[in-house]
Design a protein around this motif. Structure first.
Motif, PDB file in Angstrom:
ATOM      1  N   GLU A  87      30.903 -31.368 100.356  1.00 38.11           N
ATOM      2  CA  GLU A  87      29.634 -31.194 101.053  1.00 38.11           C
ATOM      3  C   GLU A  87      29.217 -32.521 101.672  1.00 38.11           C
ATOM      4  OE1 GLU A  87      26.457 -29.468  98.871  1.00 38.11           O
ATOM      5  OE2 GLU A  87      27.668 -27.776  98.159  1.00 38.11           O
ATOM      6  N   PRO A  88      28.460 -32.474 102.781  1.00 35.13           N
ATOM      7  CA  PRO A  88      27.956 -33.742 103.321  1.00 35.13           C
ATOM      8  C   PRO A  88      27.000 -34.404 102.348  1.00 35.13           C
ATOM      9  CG  PRO A  88      26.971 -31.863 104.459  1.00 35.13           C
ATOM     10  CD  PRO A  88      28.035 -31.315 103.565  1.00 35.13           C
ATOM     11  N   VAL A  89      27.114 -35.704 102.187  1.00 35.39           N
ATOM     12  CA  VAL A  89      26.165 -36.424 101.353  1.00 35.39           C
ATOM     13  C   VAL A  89      24.807 -36.404 102.045  1.00 35.39           C
ATOM     14  CG1 VAL A  89      26.645 -38.715 102.359  1.00 35.39           C
ATOM     15  CG2 VAL A  89      25.800 -38.532 100.002  1.00 35.39           C
ATOM     16  N   THR A  90      23.745 -36.211 101.274  1.00 28.19           N
ATOM     17  CA  THR A  90      22.390 -36.163 101.818  1.00 28.19           C
ATOM     18  C   THR A  90      21.470 -37.073 101.006  1.00 28.19           C
ATOM     19  OG1 THR A  90      21.877 -34.198 100.484  1.00 28.19           O
ATOM     20  CG2 THR A  90      22.666 -33.830 102.750  1.00 28.19           C
ATOM     21  N   HIS A  91      20.177 -37.028 101.314  1.00 26.39           N
ATOM     22  CA  HIS A  91      19.194 -37.963 100.748  1.00 26.39           C
ATOM     23  C   HIS A  91      19.574 -39.403 101.113  1.00 26.39           C
ATOM     24  CE1 HIS A  91      16.924 -34.947  98.560  1.00 26.39           C
ATOM     25  NE2 HIS A  91      18.067 -34.433  98.136  1.00 26.39           N
ATOM     26  N   ILE A  92      19.970 -39.569 102.361  1.00 30.04           N
ATOM     27  CA  ILE A  92      20.434 -40.858 102.862  1.00 30.04           C
ATOM     28  C   ILE A  92      19.405 -41.436 103.825  1.00 30.04           C
ATOM     29  CG2 ILE A  92      22.228 -41.996 104.220  1.00 30.04           C
ATOM     30  CD1 ILE A  92      23.164 -41.122 101.460  1.00 30.04           C
ATOM     31  N   ALA A  93      18.921 -42.641 103.546  1.00 29.91           N
ATOM     32  CA  ALA A  93      18.058 -43.371 104.475  1.00 29.91           C
ATOM     33  C   ALA A  93      18.936 -44.140 105.460  1.00 29.91           C
ATOM     34  CB  ALA A  93      17.148 -44.331 103.714  1.00 29.91           C
ATOM     35  N   GLN A  94      18.337 -44.634 106.533  1.00 32.36           N
ATOM     36  CA  GLN A  94      19.131 -45.316 107.555  1.00 32.36           C
ATOM     37  C   GLN A  94      19.880 -46.508 106.980  1.00 32.36           C
ATOM     38  OE1 GLN A  94      17.678 -45.867 111.703  1.00 32.36           O
ATOM     39  NE2 GLN A  94      17.997 -48.046 111.331  1.00 32.36           N
ATOM     40  N   ASP A 113      34.088 -40.329 113.022  1.00 34.14           N
ATOM     41  CA  ASP A 113      34.470 -39.428 111.938  1.00 34.14           C
ATOM     42  C   ASP A 113      34.449 -37.993 112.425  1.00 34.14           C
ATOM     43  OD1 ASP A 113      34.784 -41.412 110.016  1.00 34.14           O
ATOM     44  OD2 ASP A 113      32.804 -41.140 109.141  1.00 34.14           O
ATOM     45  N   ALA A 114      35.480 -37.244 112.115  1.00 39.70           N
ATOM     46  CA  ALA A 114      35.543 -35.850 112.549  1.00 39.70           C
ATOM     47  C   ALA A 114      34.514 -34.988 111.843  1.00 39.70           C
ATOM     48  CB  ALA A 114      36.939 -35.293 112.306  1.00 39.70           C
ATOM     49  N   THR A 115      34.070 -35.404 110.667  1.00 39.84           N
ATOM     50  CA  THR A 115      33.070 -34.655 109.913  1.00 39.84           C
ATOM     51  C   THR A 115      31.987 -35.614 109.412  1.00 39.84           C
ATOM     52  OG1 THR A 115      34.067 -34.942 107.704  1.00 39.84           O
ATOM     53  CG2 THR A 115      34.897 -33.118 109.070  1.00 39.84           C
ATOM     54  N   GLU A 116      30.934 -35.022 108.913  1.00 39.92           N
ATOM     55  CA  GLU A 116      29.904 -35.823 108.245  1.00 39.92           C
ATOM     56  C   GLU A 116      30.506 -36.460 106.987  1.00 39.92           C
ATOM     57  OE1 GLU A 116      26.445 -32.658 109.619  1.00 39.92           O
ATOM     58  OE2 GLU A 116      27.853 -32.246 107.985  1.00 39.92           O
ATOM     59  N   VAL A 117      29.987 -37.595 106.583  1.00 39.16           N
ATOM     60  CA  VAL A 117      30.465 -38.265 105.370  1.00 39.16           C
ATOM     61  C   VAL A 117      30.204 -37.356 104.174  1.00 39.16           C
ATOM     62  CG1 VAL A 117      30.117 -40.243 103.831  1.00 39.16           C
ATOM     63  CG2 VAL A 117      30.169 -40.572 106.311  1.00 39.16           C
ATOM     64  N   PHE A 132      25.013 -38.401 107.686  1.00 37.86           N
ATOM     65  CA  PHE A 132      25.469 -39.279 108.772  1.00 37.86           C
ATOM     66  C   PHE A 132      26.975 -39.172 108.916  1.00 37.86           C
ATOM     67  CE2 PHE A 132      26.211 -41.632 104.971  1.00 37.86           C
ATOM     68  CZ  PHE A 132      27.202 -42.552 105.224  1.00 37.86           C
ATOM     69  N   ARG A 133      27.498 -39.779 109.996  1.00 39.13           N
ATOM     70  CA  ARG A 133      28.932 -40.023 110.146  1.00 39.13           C
ATOM     71  C   ARG A 133      29.100 -41.408 110.769  1.00 39.13           C
ATOM     72  NH1 ARG A 133      31.421 -35.265 112.982  1.00 39.13           N
ATOM     73  NH2 ARG A 133      29.494 -34.196 112.392  1.00 39.13           N
ATOM     74  N   ALA A 137      23.833 -30.889 108.551  1.00 40.70           N
ATOM     75  CA  ALA A 137      22.935 -31.973 108.158  1.00 40.70           C
ATOM     76  C   ALA A 137      22.549 -32.806 109.372  1.00 40.70           C
ATOM     77  CB  ALA A 137      23.597 -32.875 107.106  1.00 40.70           C
ATOM     78  N   TRP A 138      21.288 -33.220 109.432  1.00 36.78           N
ATOM     79  CA  TRP A 138      20.871 -34.207 110.437  1.00 36.78           C
ATOM     80  C   TRP A 138      21.706 -35.468 110.232  1.00 36.78           C
ATOM     81  CZ3 TRP A 138      17.624 -33.594 114.477  1.00 36.78           C
ATOM     82  CH2 TRP A 138      16.652 -32.583 114.431  1.00 36.78           C
TER      83      TRP A 138
END
Length: 272
Positions: A115-122, A42-46, A258-259, A206-207
């Protein structure tokens, strides 16, 4: 769409850059040499919009949103600047925080669709990747892609610094945020210059979850790469292709996204 470029940002945010080809190559990490086959990334974060489409289609419930046996929501970690320099804890566990509500109970920020989605677990990242027809990149793949075809720079006496063209923290972390790059928090994806492979935000913002190398796996631990908008020169110099942080696989926070990587040809059945 942002059209005025803050210092360090691109002229126009490119949120629709899609998926790019990362050529084969060799990467040396910690004395180990990795031969990396060509793959797509992916060119960008999800983004929030892409993740919302996934949830609408599948009904997926993220780890942060799940209800525990005591009836309480699992929740997630939220960054809240302390009132004073001496305060040591700037993270708050918030039972209301999730990808839908990044600030949790504070509710100060309405996330935009780009915006990148956050609060994402593995596990959340892996579930989305499978739905999208891909997977998480390996640690070596991600770093190889992040360098964008440039040779890895030498490390100076003071260690690595945050990338100059990334969304990071300017000022004294965690109490002084000068926002010289134009973004006090997360930026919409694609607002900083692409690297040599056409990838955006491989440093800062984002990490990102990756598959850790099996040679460094730890039970129950995953790996985050690339740093975030909270990386400052006085505290965290991880907003660069070398940024690493071992993290519990079930952990999520307001700066973790993530991406997706893809093995197969794009064509026929569309990649989402």
């Amino acid at each position: 769409m942002i059209t005025a470029a803050p210092a360090g940002a691109s002229d126009v945010c490119d949120s629709a850059a899609g998926i790019v080809e990362v050529p084969a190559g060799t990467l040396t990490q910690r004395g180990d040499t990795h031969e990396i086959a060509a793959f797509r990334l992916d060119a960008t974060e999800v983004t929030m919009a892409r993740f919302a489409e996934f949830v609408a289609e599948t009904g997926y419930v993220t780890m942060a949103e799940r209800v525990l046996e005591d009836g309480q929501r699992n929740g997630s970690a939220v960054f809240r600047p302390p009132a004073a320099v001496g305060a040591m804890n700037w993270w708050v566990f918030d039972g209301a925080a999730s990808w839908k509500d990044p600030d949790g109970e504070a509710g100060h920020h309405e996330p935009g669709p780009l915006e990148p989605v956050t609060h994402i677990a593995q596990a959340d990242a892996e579930a989305f990747a499978a739905w999208a027809g891909g997977r998480l990149p390996t640690e070596a793949e991600w770093e190889h892609a992040a360098h964008g075809g440039d040779e890895a720079p030498e490390v100076g006496a003071e260690g690595r610094h945050n990338a100059s063209n990334a969304n990071s923290w300017q000022g004294i972390f965690p109490v002084e945020n000068l926002s010289r790059d134009g973004y006090p928090g997360l930026a919409p994806v694609g607002c900083f210059p692409a690297n040599g492979y056409g990838l955006r935000d491989m440093s800062g913002n984002a990490w990102e979850w990756v598959q850790p190398d099996a040679r460094r796996d730890r039970a129950g631990k995953g790996l985050l790469v690339g740093g975030s908008y909270l990386c400052a020169e006085n505290f965290c110099r991880n907003a660069n292709p070398f940024g690493r942080q071992v993290q519990d696989v079930g952990f999520s926070a307001s700066h973790i996204g993530f991406r997706v990587a893809y093995d197969s040809e794009i064509g026929g059945e569309p990649v989402k």
